[in-house]
Write an enzyme that holds these catalytic residues in place. Structure first.
Site, short mmCIF file in Angstrom:
data_model
loop_
_atom_site.label_atom_id
_atom_site.label_comp_id
_atom_site.label_asym_id
_atom_site.label_seq_id
_atom_site.Cartn_x
_atom_site.Cartn_y
_atom_site.Cartn_z
N CYS A 1 0.84 -1.19 0.00
CA CYS A 1 0.00 0.00 0.00
C CYS A 1 0.89 1.26 0.00
O CYS A 1 1.65 1.45 -0.93
CB CYS A 1 -0.99 -0.03 1.16
SG CYS A 1 -2.34 1.18 0.96
N HIS B 1 -3.72 -4.64 -0.54
CA HIS B 1 -3.32 -5.26 0.72
C HIS B 1 -3.39 -6.78 0.57
O HIS B 1 -4.48 -7.35 0.65
CB HIS B 1 -4.24 -4.82 1.86
CG HIS B 1 -4.04 -3.42 2.31
ND1 HIS B 1 -3.12 -3.09 3.29
CD2 HIS B 1 -4.61 -2.27 1.93
CE1 HIS B 1 -3.15 -1.78 3.49
NE2 HIS B 1 -4.05 -1.26 2.68
N GLU C 1 -2.57 -8.94 2.73
CA GLU C 1 -3.00 -9.50 4.02
C GLU C 1 -4.51 -9.39 4.22
O GLU C 1 -5.06 -10.03 5.13
CB GLU C 1 -2.25 -8.81 5.16
CG GLU C 1 -2.74 -7.43 5.55
CD GLU C 1 -2.26 -6.32 4.62
OE1 GLU C 1 -2.54 -5.15 4.92
OE2 GLU C 1 -1.61 -6.63 3.59
#
Length: 214
Positions: free
Chosen positions: A81, A193, A195
């Site tokens: 990001c 992202h 994750e």
């Protein structure tokens, strides 16, 4: 494998660490720049404002230490990001008459970070949500086993515009073409992202860690 997650004063570290544990890596929160060399690979997270993140890197001594570690010792790095945006030469967030060239980044991948509106986007900002990506460099392993058109989770109002198209691994479309992932040498970045991107994000992390660079 020990993966250093750089804890330089931004949030979102817990979800990054949990995602790494989910792909059988050992995340290590690195809160001192001098400890980066103890890890096999590094992840540079970033949330919020480019200016604030760059300031925290400078004030904490991370800028020079990262350049030594990544450029000097060849440590593999993945920016996420705003962490990806920080790989650029400069970010234009907060630029004005007194700072027309923006805020300096790490300069690992030549280019600038521009507001999505200046790139032609007329959709609601920030861009928050799931968008499909197009792999622009199929021979690179970061998106191995990830089909074109797979959705990833984005949260941003600015986008990295590399000087060289060869540094762009993937793009997405949000009212304008947007760089979704970059690579130069042993430095990677994802605007999305991983994750927070479910199985596809886990696969991207797995691919990064499985590469010969780690």
């Amino acid at each position: 494998m020990k993966v250093g997650v750089l804890d330089y004063g931004v949030g979102n570290l817990g979800s990054v660490c949990r995602a790494l544990e989910g792909v059988n890596a050992t995340p290590v929160l690195v809160d001192r720049a001098v400890d980066m060399h103890l890890n096999d690979c590094l992840i540079l997270p970033g949330v919020g404002n480019f200016v604030d993140c760059a300031r925290l890197l400078r004030e904490g001594g991370w800028m020079d230490a990262l350049r030594d570690e990544v450029l000097g010792y060849g440590r593999p790095l993945l920016g996420v990001c705003v962490g990806m945006q920080l790989l650029a030469d400069a970010g234009m967030e907060g630029a004005g008459p007194d700072q027309p060239d923006g805020t300096a980044g790490l300069g690992f991948i030549p280019g600038r970070v521009e507001h999505l509106g200046s790139l032609g986007c007329r959709l609601r900002l920030p861009h928050v949500g799931w968008n499909s990506i197009t792999n622009r460099s199929p021979r690179d392993g970061l998106f191995a086993h990830v089909p074109d058109g797979t959705d990833f989770y984005f949260v941003h109002s600015y986008a990295f515009v590399p000087h060289s198209p060869e540094d762009v691994l993937a793009t997405t479309d949000y009212g304008a073409p947007v760089t979704a992932a970059v690579r130069r040498g042993h430095v990677w970045g994802t605007q999305f992202h991983p994750e927070k991107s479910s199985r596809a994000g886990a696969q991207v992390l797995r691919n990064f860690l499985a590469g010969p660079q780690c």
